[in-house]
Motif scaffolding. Sequence first.
Motif, PDB file in Angstrom:
ATOM      1  N   SER A   1       0.821  -1.284   0.013  1.00  0.00           N
ATOM      2  CA  SER A   1       0.061   0.204   0.036  1.00  0.00           C
ATOM      3  C   SER A   1       0.972   1.275  -0.130  1.00  0.00           C
ATOM      4  O   SER A   1       1.852   1.233   0.778  1.00  0.00           O
ATOM      5  CB  SER A   1      -0.948   0.084   1.151  1.00  0.00           C
ATOM      6  OG  SER A   1      -1.769   1.168   1.165  1.00  0.00           O
ATOM      7  N   LEU A   2       0.618   2.216  -1.175  1.00  0.00           N
ATOM      8  CA  LEU A   2       1.351   3.308  -1.098  1.00  0.00           C
ATOM      9  C   LEU A   2       0.320   4.717  -0.591  1.00  0.00           C
ATOM     10  O   LEU A   2      -0.660   4.728  -1.294  1.00  0.00           O
ATOM     11  CB  LEU A   2       2.100   3.680  -2.314  1.00  0.00           C
ATOM     12  CG  LEU A   2       2.754   4.940  -2.591  1.00  0.00           C
ATOM     13  CD1 LEU A   2       4.090   4.829  -1.696  1.00  0.00           C
ATOM     14  CD2 LEU A   2       3.152   5.197  -4.257  1.00  0.00           C
ATOM     15  N   LEU A   3       0.877   5.341   0.291  1.00  0.00           N
ATOM     16  CA  LEU A   3      -0.042   6.447   0.841  1.00  0.00           C
ATOM     17  C   LEU A   3       0.621   7.675   0.700  1.00  0.00           C
ATOM     18  O   LEU A   3       1.854   7.865   0.870  1.00  0.00           O
ATOM     19  CB  LEU A   3      -0.524   6.385   2.280  1.00  0.00           C
ATOM     20  CG  LEU A   3      -1.284   5.016   2.669  1.00  0.00           C
ATOM     21  CD1 LEU A   3      -1.336   4.881   4.158  1.00  0.00           C
ATOM     22  CD2 LEU A   3      -2.464   4.838   1.911  1.00  0.00           C
ATOM     23  N   ALA A   4      -0.079   8.646   0.279  1.00  0.00           N
ATOM     24  CA  ALA A   4       0.463  10.113  -0.064  1.00  0.00           C
ATOM     25  C   ALA A   4       0.360  10.788   1.485  1.00  0.00           C
ATOM     26  O   ALA A   4       0.151  10.194   2.511  1.00  0.00           O
ATOM     27  CB  ALA A   4      -0.650  11.069  -0.692  1.00  0.00           C
ATOM     28  N   GLY A   5       1.028  12.044   1.527  1.00  0.00           N
ATOM     29  CA  GLY A   5       1.228  12.460   2.888  1.00  0.00           C
ATOM     30  C   GLY A   5      -0.050  12.872   3.705  1.00  0.00           C
ATOM     31  O   GLY A   5      -0.140  12.881   4.637  1.00  0.00           O
ATOM     32  N   ASP A   6      -1.153  13.148   2.721  1.00  0.00           N
ATOM     33  CA  ASP A   6      -2.294  13.332   3.559  1.00  0.00           C
ATOM     34  C   ASP A   6      -3.106  11.898   3.814  1.00  0.00           C
ATOM     35  O   ASP A   6      -4.266  12.019   3.778  1.00  0.00           O
ATOM     36  CB  ASP A   6      -3.309  14.213   2.541  1.00  0.00           C
ATOM     37  CG  ASP A   6      -3.613  13.802   1.276  1.00  0.00           C
ATOM     38  OD1 ASP A   6      -3.035  12.604   1.143  1.00  0.00           O
ATOM     39  OD2 ASP A   6      -4.224  14.402   0.506  1.00  0.00           O
ATOM     40  N   ARG A   7      -2.727  10.864   3.559  1.00  0.00           N
ATOM     41  CA  ARG A   7      -3.069   9.544   3.813  1.00  0.00           C
ATOM     42  C   ARG A   7      -3.980   9.191   2.797  1.00  0.00           C
ATOM     43  O   ARG A   7      -4.561   8.083   3.054  1.00  0.00           O
ATOM     44  CB  ARG A   7      -3.680   9.454   5.318  1.00  0.00           C
ATOM     45  CG  ARG A   7      -2.503   9.692   6.415  1.00  0.00           C
ATOM     46  CD  ARG A   7      -1.560   8.888   6.276  1.00  0.00           C
ATOM     47  NE  ARG A   7      -0.460   9.403   7.530  1.00  0.00           N
ATOM     48  CZ  ARG A   7       0.715   8.876   7.924  1.00  0.00           C
ATOM     49  NH1 ARG A   7       0.651   7.735   7.054  1.00  0.00           N
ATOM     50  NH2 ARG A   7       1.205   9.016   8.925  1.00  0.00           N
ATOM     51  N   THR A   8      -3.815   9.559   1.460  1.00  0.00           N
ATOM     52  CA  THR A   8      -4.773   9.086   0.641  1.00  0.00           C
ATOM     53  C   THR A   8      -4.188   7.792   0.000  1.00  0.00           C
ATOM     54  O   THR A   8      -2.917   7.990  -0.297  1.00  0.00           O
ATOM     55  CB  THR A   8      -5.331  10.211  -0.068  1.00  0.00           C
ATOM     56  OG1 THR A   8      -3.960  10.847  -0.945  1.00  0.00           O
ATOM     57  CG2 THR A   8      -6.036  11.281   0.185  1.00  0.00           C
ATOM     58  N   LYS A   9      -4.788   7.051  -0.497  1.00  0.00           N
ATOM     59  CA  LYS A   9      -4.336   5.806  -1.139  1.00  0.00           C
ATOM     60  C   LYS A   9      -4.079   5.971  -2.698  1.00  0.00           C
ATOM     61  O   LYS A   9      -4.557   6.526  -3.406  1.00  0.00           O
ATOM     62  CB  LYS A   9      -4.988   4.567  -1.158  1.00  0.00           C
ATOM     63  CG  LYS A   9      -4.609   3.230  -1.580  1.00  0.00           C
ATOM     64  CD  LYS A   9      -5.490   2.030  -1.902  1.00  0.00           C
ATOM     65  CE  LYS A   9      -5.890   1.845  -0.187  1.00  0.00           C
ATOM     66  NZ  LYS A   9      -6.734   0.487   0.072  1.00  0.00           N
ATOM     67  N   LEU A  10      -2.648   5.877  -3.150  1.00  0.00           N
ATOM     68  CA  LEU A  10      -1.977   5.984  -4.214  1.00  0.00           C
ATOM     69  C   LEU A  10      -1.841   4.707  -4.883  1.00  0.00           C
ATOM     70  O   LEU A  10      -1.963   4.794  -6.325  1.00  0.00           O
ATOM     71  CB  LEU A  10      -0.692   6.754  -4.114  1.00  0.00           C
ATOM     72  CG  LEU A  10      -0.689   7.937  -3.447  1.00  0.00           C
ATOM     73  CD1 LEU A  10       0.762   8.654  -3.175  1.00  0.00           C
ATOM     74  CD2 LEU A  10      -1.391   8.990  -4.252  1.00  0.00           C
ATOM     75  N   TYR A  11      -1.553   3.576  -4.535  1.00  0.00           N
ATOM     76  CA  TYR A  11      -1.249   2.295  -5.030  1.00  0.00           C
ATOM     77  C   TYR A  11      -1.845   1.405  -3.945  1.00  0.00           C
ATOM     78  O   TYR A  11      -1.506   1.375  -2.753  1.00  0.00           O
ATOM     79  CB  TYR A  11       0.226   2.233  -5.292  1.00  0.00           C
ATOM     80  CG  TYR A  11       0.598   1.027  -5.842  1.00  0.00           C
ATOM     81  CD1 TYR A  11       0.159   0.628  -7.393  1.00  0.00           C
ATOM     82  CD2 TYR A  11       0.896  -0.084  -5.222  1.00  0.00           C
ATOM     83  CE1 TYR A  11       0.549  -0.758  -8.013  1.00  0.00           C
ATOM     84  CE2 TYR A  11       1.379  -1.159  -5.760  1.00  0.00           C
ATOM     85  CZ  TYR A  11       1.034  -1.525  -7.165  1.00  0.00           C
ATOM     86  OH  TYR A  11       1.526  -2.873  -7.822  1.00  0.00           O
ATOM     87  N   SER A  12      -2.298   0.204  -4.381  1.00  0.00           N
ATOM     88  CA  SER A  12      -2.549  -0.948  -3.591  1.00  0.00           C
ATOM     89  C   SER A  12      -2.397  -2.228  -4.522  1.00  0.00           C
ATOM     90  O   SER A  12      -2.942  -2.205  -5.623  1.00  0.00           O
ATOM     91  CB  SER A  12      -4.066  -0.795  -3.136  1.00  0.00           C
ATOM     92  OG  SER A  12      -4.263  -2.068  -2.358  1.00  0.00           O
ATOM     93  N   LEU A  13      -1.838  -3.126  -3.519  1.00  0.00           N
ATOM     94  CA  LEU A  13      -1.747  -4.498  -4.202  1.00  0.00           C
ATOM     95  C   LEU A  13      -1.929  -5.645  -3.313  1.00  0.00           C
ATOM     96  O   LEU A  13      -1.510  -5.435  -2.054  1.00  0.00           O
ATOM     97  CB  LEU A  13      -0.290  -4.865  -4.571  1.00  0.00           C
ATOM     98  CG  LEU A  13       0.148  -6.215  -5.148  1.00  0.00           C
ATOM     99  CD1 LEU A  13      -0.461  -6.419  -6.414  1.00  0.00           C
ATOM    100  CD2 LEU A  13       1.909  -6.179  -5.293  1.00  0.00           C
ATOM    101  N   GLY A  14      -2.809  -6.609  -3.554  1.00  0.00           N
ATOM    102  CA  GLY A  14      -3.288  -7.569  -2.780  1.00  0.00           C
ATOM    103  C   GLY A  14      -4.400  -7.250  -1.931  1.00  0.00           C
ATOM    104  O   GLY A  14      -4.961  -6.202  -2.082  1.00  0.00           O
ATOM    105  N   ALA A  15      -5.028  -8.167  -1.216  1.00  0.00           N
ATOM    106  CA  ALA A  15      -6.458  -8.053  -0.464  1.00  0.00           C
ATOM    107  C   ALA A  15      -6.316  -7.855   0.926  1.00  0.00           C
ATOM    108  O   ALA A  15      -7.055  -8.147   1.783  1.00  0.00           O
ATOM    109  CB  ALA A  15      -7.170  -9.337  -0.754  1.00  0.00           C
ATOM    110  N   THR A  16      -4.943  -7.568   1.534  1.00  0.00           N
ATOM    111  CA  THR A  16      -4.785  -7.329   2.836  1.00  0.00           C
ATOM    112  C   THR A  16      -5.559  -6.431   3.832  1.00  0.00           C
ATOM    113  O   THR A  16      -5.403  -5.123   2.980  1.00  0.00           O
ATOM    114  CB  THR A  16      -3.044  -7.198   3.310  1.00  0.00           C
ATOM    115  OG1 THR A  16      -2.493  -8.191   2.587  1.00  0.00           O
ATOM    116  CG2 THR A  16      -3.019  -7.321   4.670  1.00  0.00           C
ATOM    117  N   PRO A  17      -6.307  -6.433   4.511  1.00  0.00           N
ATOM    118  CA  PRO A  17      -7.078  -5.288   5.312  1.00  0.00           C
ATOM    119  C   PRO A  17      -6.122  -4.349   5.604  1.00  0.00           C
ATOM    120  O   PRO A  17      -5.003  -4.486   6.129  1.00  0.00           O
ATOM    121  CB  PRO A  17      -7.672  -6.150   6.183  1.00  0.00           C
ATOM    122  CG  PRO A  17      -7.774  -7.563   5.844  1.00  0.00           C
ATOM    123  CD  PRO A  17      -6.488  -7.764   5.291  1.00  0.00           C
TER     124      PRO A  17
END
Length: 449
Positions: free
Chosen positions: A86-102
């Motif tokens: 999971s890749l999060l921006a500085g304001d914690r918005t999701k930029l990238y996600s891989l897999g189904a991990t909660p």
Amino acid sequence: MTVTRKIFLSIASFVTVVALLFVLVTHFVIKESFEAMVEKTRGETLGALSEQFIGYYVANGNSWNGVQWIKLDEAVLADKREVGISLLAGDRTKLYSLGATPPKAMKNLGIKRLLRTDDGTIAYLHYFDSEIADMSRLRVGIPVSVTFLLSAATVLIVLFSLLAAYWIAKRITSPLRKLIPAIDRLRQGELGVQAPVVSKDEYGQVADAFNAMSAQLRKNEELRRNLVADAAHELRTPLTIVRGKLDLIQQTGDAVEPESLLPLQDELIRLSRLVEDLHLLSLAEARKLPLELKPTNMAELAHRVVRHLESDAARKNVRLTLNVEADERPIRVDPNRMTQVLLNLTVNAIRYTPEGGSVMVNVQEEPSHGGSGSALTIAIADTGVGIAPEQLGHIFNRFYRTDEARARNSGGMGLGLAIAKELTLAHGGTLEAESRPGVGTTFVLKLPR
């Protein structure tokens, strides 16, 4: 607060603080060790992923646009099960996600890495796989378990330490508590009270010092009372004589003949001498007597004293001799004070030696008891009546006479030996007496060189 309580609180506080520090340090070390182990296990993987994301960010003009379509190097993720990224921006918005991990599992059981460029932090990378999850559970569980066990053990240790601290505090202060009643009794005026000495440590030394102080206070009080009584007794006789003579002169109303004033003058001289001797003795006992120390040949000083008293000894048919077995090296003394000491001792010896007897003044040198240096010894021995053993320990007291029936005019006022003793002590020397009834008495004066 009592000393026992102070010692108890000090030991208890120290043990508690040390125990808490041990628990905290142990928890921190274990936790950091697992953090380092987890980081080392996936350090290369996170490094490779970070380089790919940062490379994409820089190549895309410092922008994350389209990062969700990035293709990661499959070699980096090989042999990894249940991978989650999971890749999060500085304001914690999701930029990238891989897999189904909660997200919660990703946050609690994964690894976090900051992505930085020259402009600062650009994103937060979270990585998760099943192996890392297991290690993270150990990373959280083991420190908690160890901390719990150590905390329980610490509580038991602290409780045991508190009991031990209480016992130690009671034990340490026990001699002090035994000393307090004696101090209270002394404060209430019971001079001479003695405290039990139950140890040989500092408490024992304090008890010994207290006992010595208490005994000295009782002795000083007895001396003070005796001084007052003796001084009053000594002054009463000449004052009564002077008063009687003056009353008689006043009642007769006749002219006073010069010869009738001679007894008054004798008593006044006696009073003056008594006052001077008491003043000298008080200064010497208080160690405030001024001394004019100078190099003095004690053999020559003894010779002058013997020569001065030869006529008195001859009138009484007493043989007075001087024997010198010491070298001529001078010692630092006050010659006037030491002359007074030798005169008092020699006059005393002549006074109590019967006709036909002898008085020997022997000056010799002997090694000191310390093994270094030497001491000058002056022994004045007579063949008089001697002193009884029960009286020998009191002859240096004020106004003490071995024969109370002896007239004061023939036996003196009882201050000569006391003055000689104090003057000798003022010079750092010693004065002792040895006597055998019917054989004679020897006074031994020792002065350090």
